[in-house]
Design a protein around this motif. Structure first.
Motif, PDB file in Angstrom:
ATOM      1  N   VAL B 212       0.499  -1.415   0.023  1.00 54.18           N
ATOM      2  CA  VAL B 212      -0.150   0.313   0.463  1.00 54.18           C
ATOM      3  C   VAL B 212       0.365   1.364   0.467  1.00 54.18           C
ATOM      4  O   VAL B 212       1.879   1.368   0.667  1.00 54.18           O
ATOM      5  CB  VAL B 212      -1.046  -0.084   1.016  1.00 54.18           C
ATOM      6  N   PHE B 213       0.277   2.050  -0.730  1.00 48.68           N
ATOM      7  CA  PHE B 213       1.748   3.629  -1.233  1.00 48.68           C
ATOM      8  C   PHE B 213       0.171   4.226  -0.617  1.00 48.68           C
ATOM      9  O   PHE B 213      -0.873   4.516  -1.175  1.00 48.68           O
ATOM     10  CB  PHE B 213       2.124   3.825  -2.991  1.00 48.68           C
ATOM     11  N   SER B 214       1.053   5.553   0.656  1.00 54.80           N
ATOM     12  CA  SER B 214       0.393   7.298   1.039  1.00 54.80           C
ATOM     13  C   SER B 214       0.447   7.500  -0.163  1.00 54.80           C
ATOM     14  O   SER B 214       1.168   7.530  -1.131  1.00 54.80           O
ATOM     15  CB  SER B 214       0.735   7.295   2.062  1.00 54.80           C
ATOM     16  N   LYS B 215      -0.214   9.307   0.305  1.00 57.04           N
ATOM     17  CA  LYS B 215      -0.812  10.354  -0.241  1.00 57.04           C
ATOM     18  C   LYS B 215       1.321  10.628  -0.357  1.00 57.04           C
ATOM     19  O   LYS B 215       1.446  11.491  -1.375  1.00 57.04           O
ATOM     20  CB  LYS B 215      -1.031  10.800  -0.920  1.00 57.04           C
ATOM     21  N   GLU B 216       1.596  10.179   0.254  1.00 56.40           N
ATOM     22  CA  GLU B 216       3.155  10.776   0.913  1.00 56.40           C
ATOM     23  C   GLU B 216       4.142   9.871  -0.392  1.00 56.40           C
ATOM     24  O   GLU B 216       5.158  10.722  -0.353  1.00 56.40           O
ATOM     25  CB  GLU B 216       3.275  11.135   2.549  1.00 56.40           C
ATOM     26  N   HIS B 217       3.864   9.244  -1.102  1.00 58.92           N
ATOM     27  CA  HIS B 217       4.559   8.546  -1.663  1.00 58.92           C
ATOM     28  C   HIS B 217       5.641   7.317  -1.167  1.00 58.92           C
ATOM     29  O   HIS B 217       6.491   7.311  -1.631  1.00 58.92           O
ATOM     30  CB  HIS B 217       4.970   9.722  -2.621  1.00 58.92           C
ATOM     31  N   THR B 218       4.742   7.122   0.241  1.00 56.08           N
ATOM     32  CA  THR B 218       5.895   6.022   0.569  1.00 56.08           C
ATOM     33  C   THR B 218       5.505   4.787   0.846  1.00 56.08           C
ATOM     34  O   THR B 218       3.723   4.746   0.475  1.00 56.08           O
ATOM     35  CB  THR B 218       6.488   6.433   2.378  1.00 56.08           C
ATOM     36  N   ILE B 219       5.866   3.144   1.124  1.00 55.35           N
ATOM     37  CA  ILE B 219       4.646   2.302   1.555  1.00 55.35           C
ATOM     38  C   ILE B 219       4.816   2.046   2.581  1.00 55.35           C
ATOM     39  O   ILE B 219       5.923   2.373   3.752  1.00 55.35           O
ATOM     40  CB  ILE B 219       6.094   0.931   0.546  1.00 55.35           C
ATOM     41  N   ILE B 220       3.177   2.303   3.075  1.00 50.11           N
ATOM     42  CA  ILE B 220       2.803   2.237   4.197  1.00 50.11           C
ATOM     43  C   ILE B 220       2.613   1.226   4.861  1.00 50.11           C
ATOM     44  O   ILE B 220       2.083   1.048   6.418  1.00 50.11           O
ATOM     45  CB  ILE B 220       1.716   3.104   4.173  1.00 50.11           C
ATOM     46  N   ARG B 221       2.720   0.042   3.865  1.00 54.54           N
ATOM     47  CA  ARG B 221       1.768  -1.465   4.474  1.00 54.54           C
ATOM     48  C   ARG B 221       2.306  -2.080   3.887  1.00 54.54           C
ATOM     49  O   ARG B 221       1.938  -2.384   2.063  1.00 54.54           O
ATOM     50  CB  ARG B 221       0.050  -0.905   5.113  1.00 54.54           C
ATOM     51  N   ASP B 222       2.926  -3.438   3.993  1.00 55.06           N
ATOM     52  CA  ASP B 222       3.128  -4.664   2.842  1.00 55.06           C
ATOM     53  C   ASP B 222       2.646  -5.971   3.817  1.00 55.06           C
ATOM     54  O   ASP B 222       2.886  -6.135   4.686  1.00 55.06           O
ATOM     55  CB  ASP B 222       4.925  -4.230   2.867  1.00 55.06           C
ATOM     56  N   ASP B 223       2.031  -6.066   3.547  1.00 54.72           N
ATOM     57  CA  ASP B 223       0.858  -7.807   4.016  1.00 54.72           C
ATOM     58  C   ASP B 223       0.080  -8.309   3.120  1.00 54.72           C
ATOM     59  O   ASP B 223      -0.258  -8.898   1.987  1.00 54.72           O
ATOM     60  CB  ASP B 223      -0.307  -6.768   4.571  1.00 54.72           C
ATOM     61  N   GLU B 224       0.183  -9.180   3.645  1.00 60.13           N
ATOM     62  CA  GLU B 224      -1.348 -10.241   3.241  1.00 60.13           C
ATOM     63  C   GLU B 224      -2.351  -9.596   2.384  1.00 60.13           C
ATOM     64  O   GLU B 224      -2.604  -8.671   2.599  1.00 60.13           O
ATOM     65  CB  GLU B 224      -2.001 -11.250   3.309  1.00 60.13           C
ATOM     66  N   TYR B 225      -2.689 -10.015   1.055  1.00 59.43           N
ATOM     67  CA  TYR B 225      -3.309  -8.904   0.601  1.00 59.43           C
ATOM     68  C   TYR B 225      -4.689  -9.098   1.369  1.00 59.43           C
ATOM     69  O   TYR B 225      -5.557  -7.959   1.346  1.00 59.43           O
ATOM     70  CB  TYR B 225      -4.247  -9.288  -0.766  1.00 59.43           C
ATOM     71  N   GLY B 226      -5.471 -10.384   1.272  1.00 64.38           N
ATOM     72  CA  GLY B 226      -6.540 -10.037   1.941  1.00 64.38           C
ATOM     73  C   GLY B 226      -6.773  -9.486   3.640  1.00 64.38           C
ATOM     74  O   GLY B 226      -7.766  -9.059   3.671  1.00 64.38           O
ATOM     75  N   ARG B 227      -5.639  -9.367   4.062  1.00 64.32           N
ATOM     76  CA  ARG B 227      -5.563  -8.885   5.130  1.00 64.32           C
ATOM     77  C   ARG B 227      -5.969  -8.285   5.303  1.00 64.32           C
ATOM     78  O   ARG B 227      -6.256  -7.151   5.902  1.00 64.32           O
ATOM     79  CB  ARG B 227      -4.647  -9.437   6.250  1.00 64.32           C
TER      80      ARG B 227
END
Lengths: 259, 241
Positions: B212-227
């Motif tokens: 997941v990317f934030s509007k601040e252009h950073t990755i804010i979450r890297d997780d299982e898709y379902g979760r």
């Protein structure tokens, strides 16, 4: 279908991608130029209102071209120099490079004239070319293209002509972006030896032409839907700031020196 | 397979990616999600060697991918052979006079025999259910048909990694379902799938992981898709749902 689900053992043959790379680079250059000129810049000269800059440039170019008075020409040179100093470093370099190139060309063309003894007049022409080309480029680098086209209204250019000019500029940029994407797609799919690079490019140009036709038709339909009947009124915002007043006084003084 | 270390990228003064770290293993299927302008497409272009980061490094199978490395034609071709990119706008990708030529473009360059090219094109036309488009001009196809032809033209060179930029955009529900099933099938056969998407309704079962990317252009979450997709509060908070 089994080929899709197993790895290929593939070694590409030698082939040059220079043609595609060069095309990509040249489009990128044009796009960045249009994009750059539309952006906000810092500096006194960039803040001068575009219509004033346009009129001043035309006035200066006409006066320089028709004058034979050394004092006036030196004053105009000083004016160009001050303008140059007020530009950003990269813009200054660009203006100087273009001015020197153009004046060098005219110097070469005037060699026969100089050889026959007409040295002073020839040098004046070279100097005038340097000044006029520099002034035009100072306007170009310090003013957005859309601001220049809007300022044409002051020169009594019909609004519809300004509209066409602005749409043309916009579509050069949009179609440039599309062609950039197409060339990139062509490049990343050029994974082997392509003996028909030029036909790929011509197919790409064909598609671009169709796209531009489609975009043009859609734009016209959208304009019609918004009530466009062939008449267009361009409003020109013309606010005079303190910088504008100083700039106008300098230009007026220069023009007075001409007479 | 794909390793991204501390990558940052800006378009002039506008940042698009800030300090991105990501590892994608072979055979993974990963969704890049985030609001508009968060940098998903820029990352996909970097992964495809179209853009190059101003900071950080990108490794593909242990090799650093830089502008200079891709100046080596042989390497560039081998790299692009292994990674296929389906553009957001299919119009950008299709330039051949017929659908057949479009799909045959890459296999022809690979020097395959005409018989093998015919086999690949026919297989793909069948796989994507567009056999009737074989002799049509790509430009005049509908949006869904163009997208199918674009996918087929990329699959034709049998890439190991398939990168798709918002593939569901502008497609009707039937085509979306079809594309979802195709991605599942390709991934189950070992293809790595990297895809930016907004369309969660039609990608069920395609992805195992989401970034997941934030509007601040950073990755804010890297997780299982379902979760991630079941975390409504997180998705609303980040303007994703």
């Amino acid at each position: 279908m089994d080929w899709l689900f197993r790895e290929d053992r593939y070694e590409p043959g030698s082939d040059s991608l220079k043609f595609i790379d060069k095309s990509l680079m040249s489009i990128l250059k044009i796009l960045s130029k249009i994009d750059r000129l539309g952006g906000q810049r810092r500096g006194i000269l960039y803040g001068v209102t575009p219509p004033l800059k346009l009129i001043s440039t035309i006035l200066t170019v006409v006066c320089v071209s028709t004058s034979r008075d050394a004092t006036f020409l030196l004053s105009a040179g000083l004016f160009v120099l001050i303008n140059l100093i007020m530009l950003e470093k990269s813009d200054r370099k660009r203006v100087l490079a273009l001015g020197i190139t153009a004046s060098s060309f005219s110097a070469v063309m005037l060699i026969p004239s100089m050889a026959t003894g007409n040295i002073i007049n020839s040098l004046i022409i070279v100097y005038k070319v340097l000044l006029t080309v520099s002034m035009a480029n100072i306007l170009s680098v310090s003013t957005g293209w859309f601001d220049v086209s809007a300022s044409l209204k002051l020169l009594l250019i019909p609004d519809i002509f300004i509209l066409v000019l602005e749409i043309t500029l916009k579509y050069i940029y949009l179609l440039g972006e599309i062609s950039l994407n197409m060339l990139t797609a062509l490049k990343i799919r050029s994974i082997g030896k392509n003996n028909n690079k030029y036909s790929s490019i011509s197919a790409l140009m064909g598609n671009l032409f169709l796209k531009s036709k489609e975009m043009g038709e859609e734009l016209y339909s959208a304009m019609e839907c918004r009530g466009f009947t062939g008449e267009y009124k361009r409003v020109l915002a013309f606010n005079i700031s303190r910088i504008d007043a100083v700039y106008a006084i300098i230009v007026l003084a220069l023009t007075a020196a001409y007479f | 397979m794909i390793e991204i270390r501390n990558i940052s990228f800006s378009y002039k003064d506008a940042p698009a990616l800030k300090d991105i770290n990501l590892y994608i293993a072979k055979g993974e299927s990963i969704a890049l999600i985030g609001p508009n302008g968060s940098g998903k497409s820029t990352l996909l272009k970097i992964i495809n060697g179209i853009l190059f980061p101003q900071r950080g490094e990108y490794f593909f199978d242990g090799t650093s991918i830089t502008a200079k490395r891709l100046e080596d034609n042989a390497f560039s071709k081998k790299f692009h052979k292994r990674i296929g990119f389906v553009f957001q706008s299919s119009d950008s990708q299709l330039f051949n006079p017929t659908v057949y030529d479009e799909i045959a473009f890459a296999p022809r360059q690979m020097g395959l025999s005409e018989g093998e090219i015919e086999r690949r094109v026919s297989d793909l036309l069948k796989l994507l259910q567009i056999e009737e488009l074989r002799c049509r001009v790509p430009y005049h196809l509908s949006g869904g048909e163009k997208r199918k032809v674009a996918v087929a033209s990329v699959l034709a060179h049998n890439p190991d990694v398939l990168v798709l930029d918002e593939p569901m955009n502008g497609l009707d529900p039937k085509t979306k379902r079809f594309l979802r099933d195709l991605l599942i099938k390709l991934n189950s056969h070992g293809k790595t799938i990297i895809c930016s998407t907004h369309d969660f309704e039609y990608v069920d079962g395609v992805f195992k992981r989401a970034v997941v990317f934030s509007k601040e252009h950073t990755i804010i979450r890297d997780d299982e898709y379902g979760r991630i997709i079941s975390d409504d509060e997180f998705l609303y908070e980040n303007n994703i749902k």
